[in-house]
Design an enzyme around this catalytic site. Structure first.
Site, PDB file in Angstrom:
ATOM      1  CD  GLU A 348     -23.448  84.903  39.908  1.00 38.69           C
ATOM      2  OE1 GLU A 348     -22.281  84.474  39.928  1.00 38.69           O
ATOM      3  OE2 GLU A 348     -24.198  84.758  38.935  1.00 38.69           O
ATOM      4  CD  GLU A 357     -17.380  92.471  42.805  1.00 36.19           C
ATOM      5  OE1 GLU A 357     -18.470  91.973  42.468  1.00 36.19           O
ATOM      6  OE2 GLU A 357     -16.314  92.221  42.217  1.00 36.19           O
TER       7      GLU A 357
END
Length: 548
Positions: A348, A357
């Site tokens: 995740e 990210e």
């Protein structure tokens, strides 16, 4: 000159009285430089008081909405835009909209919800009369008022009573048994105000998630840097509360396990599953629940680089009695040498813009310990952008008075924002990555068509989202048209423009986005190419980057 002196004296007196705001008359046509110059001088000397410029909400095809200096109909948004640009987008200059009996089309109206509208002045002429003789509003006016309520815009009723109220009419919300009622002098506009109050009471209460997010509305936050920084316990805890996200992951893992292990081998074949970026263990728990649900056997490696999260992981494994199933690896996934290869790789690592990210870089690094026919969850994700009017966000960025903040992407719960065109896909990443290219650099040119019935509008920047395929038909995302309901782990991302761009009805907006990669960082660059070229923002990642 006399009118200038008078205006300044009036504003000085209002400021002396510590008023919240002062109403200014509407500009007479778009040629209002003298008026704007005087107001701008006043704004530069104000402390806390705001100035609210009255703008009549006119239909662009009204014959009476003619600019005195032009033969062409005036869009009242153009009046406001000319004035605020002359005043350099001053944050203390706001709008008080005058609502009349006829209002523009819905698309045209929508633009105002991205502007700094503080009040809506409803003229009594805009009200109708119901069968009982009381004031009411048309359906379109009711929808507009509901929009004002939703954006915390004050409603002011103005004008003379024109609805011929029945004699002895009483307050709809009053206690009719009050013996002193007749002795109290009622305001002649009270029935109009009561009706507005009735519309407010009719509104649906905010859902629980919206109430939770109230404090985050239009609040700019710097995106997380989970690869460069170690997240705090409170951040983990917030994300772990997002049940919807983990239900989707569990569904994806169930399907992957069923595809990987046929029913007849369920009791004998053990699947190796690696959770990379395990945090404090929510995906470990989801994987074990999926194994229990499908009757499959699992061996799990939980890989996490944050030493503080590792402490919590060890406690969780001991508490739940998972020692025989879960092996904890304290390492960066890009540098760990696995003793065996995985059937399924679960992560995740997605940000608000999908890849912001560094999920591509992390999963490319971890891909070496996935079997050739192995499954990655998520299997792909795509970023999206769309142009927005976002006056508040622009002013918040502008208040820093530097270039860096205009070249930074922010995570934000968008609220007082107008989406001017449907979002379009930007960058897509697929895992496992079979490409021989090996580069995660990307460039995308986008062309947005602004609907002709919107009227002119101001683009303050771009809202960014993502949509991810976890596995087969299990999806996760925040792109508005396909967003996963009741999920709060991600807000949108906002890419500001140093100079806002005006787009006219039916015109196109051409935009470029780049994803750039260096040895120690990844960054985005963006610009507008048409109708009015902007500088390329964040060149060489000089202001904003994500550390590798």
């Amino acid at each position: 000159m006399d009118s200038e002196i008078t205006l300044k004296q009036e504003i000085a007196w209002a400021s002396h009285l510590s008023l919240q705001a002062c109403l200014l008359p509407a500009p007479k046509g778009t040629s209002c430089a003298n008026y704007a110059r005087c107001v701008n001088q006043i704004l530069l000397g104000l402390n806390n008081m705001k100035l609210w410029l009255r703008i009549p909400l006119l239909k662009t095809d009204d014959n009476d909405s003619m600019d005195v200096n032009s033969i062409h109909p005036v869009d009242s948004w153009e009046l406001w835009n000319s004035f605020r640009m002359l005043c350099e987008h001053h944050s203390q200059l706001s709008i008080a909209l005058d609502i009349l009996s006829s209002i523009p089309p819905a698309n045209s109206l929508g633009r105002w919800f991205g502007e700094s509208v503080r009040a809506a002045i409803m003229d009594t002429d805009s009200f109708l009369t119901n069968a009982r003789g009381y004031p009411c509003l048309s359906k379109r006016h009711q929808n507009l008022v509901a929009g004002f309520f939703n954006h915390s815009i004050q409603i002011v009723v103005s004008g003379k009573p024109v609805n011929g109220l029945p004699k002895g009419s009483t307050d709809l919300a009053a206690d009719h048994n009050d013996r002193n009622f007749d002795a109290v002098q009622r305001h002649p506009l009270r029935p109009y105000l009561d009706y507005i109050g009735y519309l407010y009471q009719k509104m649906d209460p905010l859902p629980e998630q919206e109430r939770f997010e109230l404090g985050y509305r239009d609040f700019l936050q710097s995106p997380l840097q989970p690869l460069m920084d170690n997240l705090e316990a409170q951040t983990y805890e917030t994300f772990e509360k997002d049940a919807v996200k983990y239900i989707q992951y569990q569904r994806a893992i169930c399907k992957a396990l069923q595809d990987r292990v046929p029913e007849e081998k369920a009791s004998t074949l053990t699947i190796v599953l690696m959770v990379v970026g395990a945090g404090r263990g929510p995906l470990v728990r989801a994987s074990l629940q999926a194994a229990e649900e499908t009757g499959r056997k699992l061996k799990i490696y939980a890989v996490e680089k944050n030493p503080n999260a590792i402490v919590t992981l060890h406690s969780l494994v001991k508490l739940e009695g998972w020692e025989d199933t879960v092996t904890i690896i304290s390492s960066d996934m890009r540098h760990w040498d696995a003793s065996e290869k995985a059937d399924i790789l679960v992560s995740e690592l997605l940000g608000s813009f999908g890849d912001n990210e560094l999920s591509p870089e992390c999963l490319d690094g971890a891909q070496r310990f996935l079997k050739d026919d192995g499954i990655s969850i998520p299997s792909s994700y795509t970023s999206f952008v769309q142009p927005v009017t976002a006056s508040k966000l622009y002013n918040d960025v502008k208040s820093h008075k530097d270039l860096v903040h205009f070249e930074t992407a922010y995570v934000v719960k968008l609220h007082n924002v107008v989406r001017l065109a449907a979002s379009q896909p930007v960058f897509t990443f697929t895992h496992p990555n079979k490409s021989s290219k090996g580069s995660n650099q990307r460039h995308k040119k986008l062309r947005f068509e602004i609907p002709s019935d919107t009227g002119s509008a101001m683009v303050h920047g771009f809202a960014g989202y993502f949509d991810a395929t976890l596995y087969k038909d299990v999806y996760l995302g925040i792109e508005p048209s396909t967003a996963t309901p009741n999920m709060f782990s991600w807000f949108a991302i906002f890419f500001p423009l140093r100079t806002p761009v005006i787009v006219h009805p039916g015109s196109a907006l051409e935009v470029h986005f780049w994803r750039c990669c260096g040895p120690t960082k990844v960054w985005y660059e963006w610009c507008v190419a048409s109708p009015c070229p902007s500088p390329i923002h964040n060149s060489n990642g000089r202001s904003y980057w994500v550390g590798l």
